[in-house]
Write a protein that holds these residues in place. Sequence first.
Motif, PDB file in Angstrom:
ATOM      1  N   ILE A  31       0.844  -1.204   0.000  1.00 23.51           N
ATOM      2  CA  ILE A  31       0.000   0.000   0.000  1.00 23.51           C
ATOM      3  C   ILE A  31       0.874   1.247   0.000  1.00 23.51           C
ATOM      4  N   MET A  32       1.918   1.241   0.829  1.00 23.92           N
ATOM      5  CA  MET A  32       2.824   2.393   0.913  1.00 23.92           C
ATOM      6  C   MET A  32       3.554   2.598  -0.421  1.00 23.92           C
ATOM      7  N   LYS A  33       4.029   1.524  -1.020  1.00 21.01           N
ATOM      8  CA  LYS A  33       4.752   1.620  -2.291  1.00 21.01           C
ATOM      9  C   LYS A  33       3.851   2.078  -3.429  1.00 21.01           C
ATOM     10  N   SER A  34       2.597   1.660  -3.390  1.00 20.20           N
ATOM     11  CA  SER A  34       1.656   2.001  -4.459  1.00 20.20           C
ATOM     12  C   SER A  34       1.129   3.421  -4.337  1.00 20.20           C
ATOM     13  N   GLY A  35       1.078   3.942  -3.119  1.00 16.36           N
ATOM     14  CA  GLY A  35       0.501   5.262  -2.889  1.00 16.36           C
ATOM     15  C   GLY A  35      -1.006   5.165  -2.703  1.00 16.36           C
ATOM     16  N   ILE A  36      -1.595   6.260  -2.246  1.00 12.37           N
ATOM     17  CA  ILE A  36      -3.037   6.322  -2.034  1.00 12.37           C
ATOM     18  C   ILE A  36      -3.560   7.604  -2.677  1.00 12.37           C
ATOM     19  N   PHE A  37      -4.857   7.682  -2.855  1.00  8.40           N
ATOM     20  CA  PHE A  37      -5.461   8.890  -3.407  1.00  8.40           C
ATOM     21  C   PHE A  37      -5.894   9.819  -2.287  1.00  8.40           C
ATOM     22  N   ILE A  38      -5.449  11.078  -2.382  1.00  3.45           N
ATOM     23  CA  ILE A  38      -5.860  12.128  -1.452  1.00  3.45           C
ATOM     24  C   ILE A  38      -6.356  13.287  -2.297  1.00  3.45           C
ATOM     25  N   ASP A  39      -7.596  13.655  -2.103  1.00  4.13           N
ATOM     26  CA  ASP A  39      -8.208  14.760  -2.851  1.00  4.13           C
ATOM     27  C   ASP A  39      -8.032  14.582  -4.362  1.00  4.13           C
ATOM     28  N   GLY A  40      -8.190  13.359  -4.834  1.00  2.00           N
ATOM     29  CA  GLY A  40      -8.125  13.083  -6.264  1.00  2.00           C
ATOM     30  C   GLY A  40      -6.733  12.948  -6.848  1.00  2.00           C
ATOM     31  N   HIS A  41      -5.705  13.060  -6.017  1.00  2.00           N
ATOM     32  CA  HIS A  41      -4.329  12.924  -6.497  1.00  2.00           C
ATOM     33  C   HIS A  41      -3.662  11.748  -5.802  1.00  2.00           C
ATOM     34  N   LYS A  42      -2.921  10.966  -6.578  1.00  2.00           N
ATOM     35  CA  LYS A  42      -2.218   9.818  -6.005  1.00  2.00           C
ATOM     36  C   LYS A  42      -0.890  10.265  -5.399  1.00  2.00           C
ATOM     37  N   THR A  43      -0.615   9.778  -4.201  1.00  2.00           N
ATOM     38  CA  THR A  43       0.636  10.126  -3.533  1.00  2.00           C
ATOM     39  C   THR A  43       1.798   9.374  -4.179  1.00  2.00           C
ATOM     40  N   LEU A  44       2.975   9.931  -4.019  1.00  2.00           N
ATOM     41  CA  LEU A  44       4.182   9.261  -4.495  1.00  2.00           C
ATOM     42  C   LEU A  44       4.469   8.045  -3.620  1.00  2.00           C
ATOM     43  N   PRO A  45       5.217   7.075  -4.126  1.00  2.00           N
ATOM     44  CA  PRO A  45       5.532   5.884  -3.317  1.00  2.00           C
ATOM     45  C   PRO A  45       6.257   6.259  -2.024  1.00  2.00           C
ATOM     46  N   THR A  54       3.750  -3.512  15.514  1.00  2.00           N
ATOM     47  CA  THR A  54       2.968  -2.272  15.586  1.00  2.00           C
ATOM     48  C   THR A  54       3.802  -1.006  15.376  1.00  2.00           C
ATOM     49  N   LYS A  55       5.079  -1.168  15.040  1.00  2.00           N
ATOM     50  CA  LYS A  55       5.979  -0.019  14.893  1.00  2.00           C
ATOM     51  C   LYS A  55       6.690  -0.094  13.542  1.00  2.00           C
ATOM     52  N   ALA A  56       6.747   1.057  12.848  1.00  2.00           N
ATOM     53  CA  ALA A  56       7.354   1.068  11.518  1.00  2.00           C
ATOM     54  C   ALA A  56       8.076   2.380  11.253  1.00  2.00           C
ATOM     55  N   ARG A  57       8.940   2.359  10.255  1.00  2.00           N
ATOM     56  CA  ARG A  57       9.575   3.559   9.717  1.00  2.00           C
ATOM     57  C   ARG A  57       8.983   3.784   8.337  1.00  2.00           C
ATOM     58  N   ILE A  58       8.494   4.998   8.107  1.00  2.00           N
ATOM     59  CA  ILE A  58       7.909   5.350   6.818  1.00  2.00           C
ATOM     60  C   ILE A  58       8.650   6.564   6.292  1.00  2.00           C
ATOM     61  N   THR A  59       9.100   6.480   5.044  1.00  2.00           N
ATOM     62  CA  THR A  59       9.843   7.568   4.417  1.00  2.00           C
ATOM     63  C   THR A  59       9.062   8.070   3.210  1.00  2.00           C
ATOM     64  N   VAL A  60       8.846   9.392   3.181  1.00  2.00           N
ATOM     65  CA  VAL A  60       8.112  10.030   2.079  1.00  2.00           C
ATOM     66  C   VAL A  60       8.914  11.212   1.559  1.00  2.00           C
ATOM     67  N   VAL A  61       8.584  11.656   0.348  1.00  2.00           N
ATOM     68  CA  VAL A  61       9.220  12.853  -0.204  1.00  2.00           C
ATOM     69  C   VAL A  61       8.219  13.996  -0.337  1.00  2.00           C
ATOM     70  N   GLU A  62       6.953  13.701  -0.097  1.00  2.00           N
ATOM     71  CA  GLU A  62       5.920  14.739  -0.174  1.00  2.00           C
ATOM     72  C   GLU A  62       5.709  15.380   1.186  1.00  2.00           C
ATOM     73  N   GLY A  63       5.050  16.522   1.182  1.00  2.00           N
ATOM     74  CA  GLY A  63       4.752  17.210   2.427  1.00  2.00           C
ATOM     75  C   GLY A  63       3.262  17.412   2.623  1.00  2.00           C
ATOM     76  N   LYS A  64       2.458  16.485   2.118  1.00  2.00           N
ATOM     77  CA  LYS A  64       1.011  16.619   2.238  1.00  2.00           C
ATOM     78  C   LYS A  64       0.583  16.552   3.705  1.00  2.00           C
ATOM     79  N   ARG A  66      -0.961  15.561   6.980  1.00  2.00           N
ATOM     80  CA  ARG A  66      -1.376  14.295   7.591  1.00  2.00           C
ATOM     81  C   ARG A  66      -1.124  13.075   6.699  1.00  2.00           C
ATOM     82  N   LEU A  67      -0.134  13.168   5.821  1.00  2.00           N
ATOM     83  CA  LEU A  67       0.139  12.083   4.876  1.00  2.00           C
ATOM     84  C   LEU A  67       0.434  10.759   5.578  1.00  2.00           C
ATOM     85  N   ILE A  68       1.292  10.771   6.576  1.00  5.52           N
ATOM     86  CA  ILE A  68       1.667   9.538   7.267  1.00  5.52           C
ATOM     87  C   ILE A  68       0.438   8.916   7.926  1.00  5.52           C
ATOM     88  N   ARG A  69      -0.359   9.735   8.577  1.00  2.00           N
ATOM     89  CA  ARG A  69      -1.576   9.231   9.229  1.00  2.00           C
ATOM     90  C   ARG A  69      -2.533   8.641   8.191  1.00  2.00           C
TER      91      ARG A  69
END
Length: 116
Positions: A31-45, A54-64, A66-69
């Motif tokens: 799911i993280m690699k594929s991205g999700i749709f937020i407000d009609g736009h797909k997030t980058l992987p 229950t604990k993970a490290r998530i790395t993103v390049v966007e600044g949307k 509440r993206l991580i949540r």
Amino acid sequence: IVNTLLKGENEVEKEYEVVGDKEFSQSASQIMKSGIFIDGHKTLPAKFVLLTPTKARITVVEGKNRLIRRLCEACGVHVKSLQRVRIGNLSLEKLKKGEYYEIPKKKLAHLIGVEL
């Protein structure tokens, strides 16, 4: 500098440590690699590394906002704890809550991997 750090097109990585209210499913990584749709736009992987069930490290390049949540919600996990641990090449793990240190602009640009 803030815009340089946070805008997705500059591709500065932001890494977060996330604690969820339940275990991440085996599909969370996809799911993280594929991205999700937020407000009609797909997030980058996003990069996903499971540390404990229950604990993970998530790395993103966007600044949307509440993206991580939102990524975690797409995996069926509610975020209990969220901490940014890295921006670009700059580790934030040694800083205590509310603590900061100043970095000269040139050194900051080098650390985060951008040109000013």
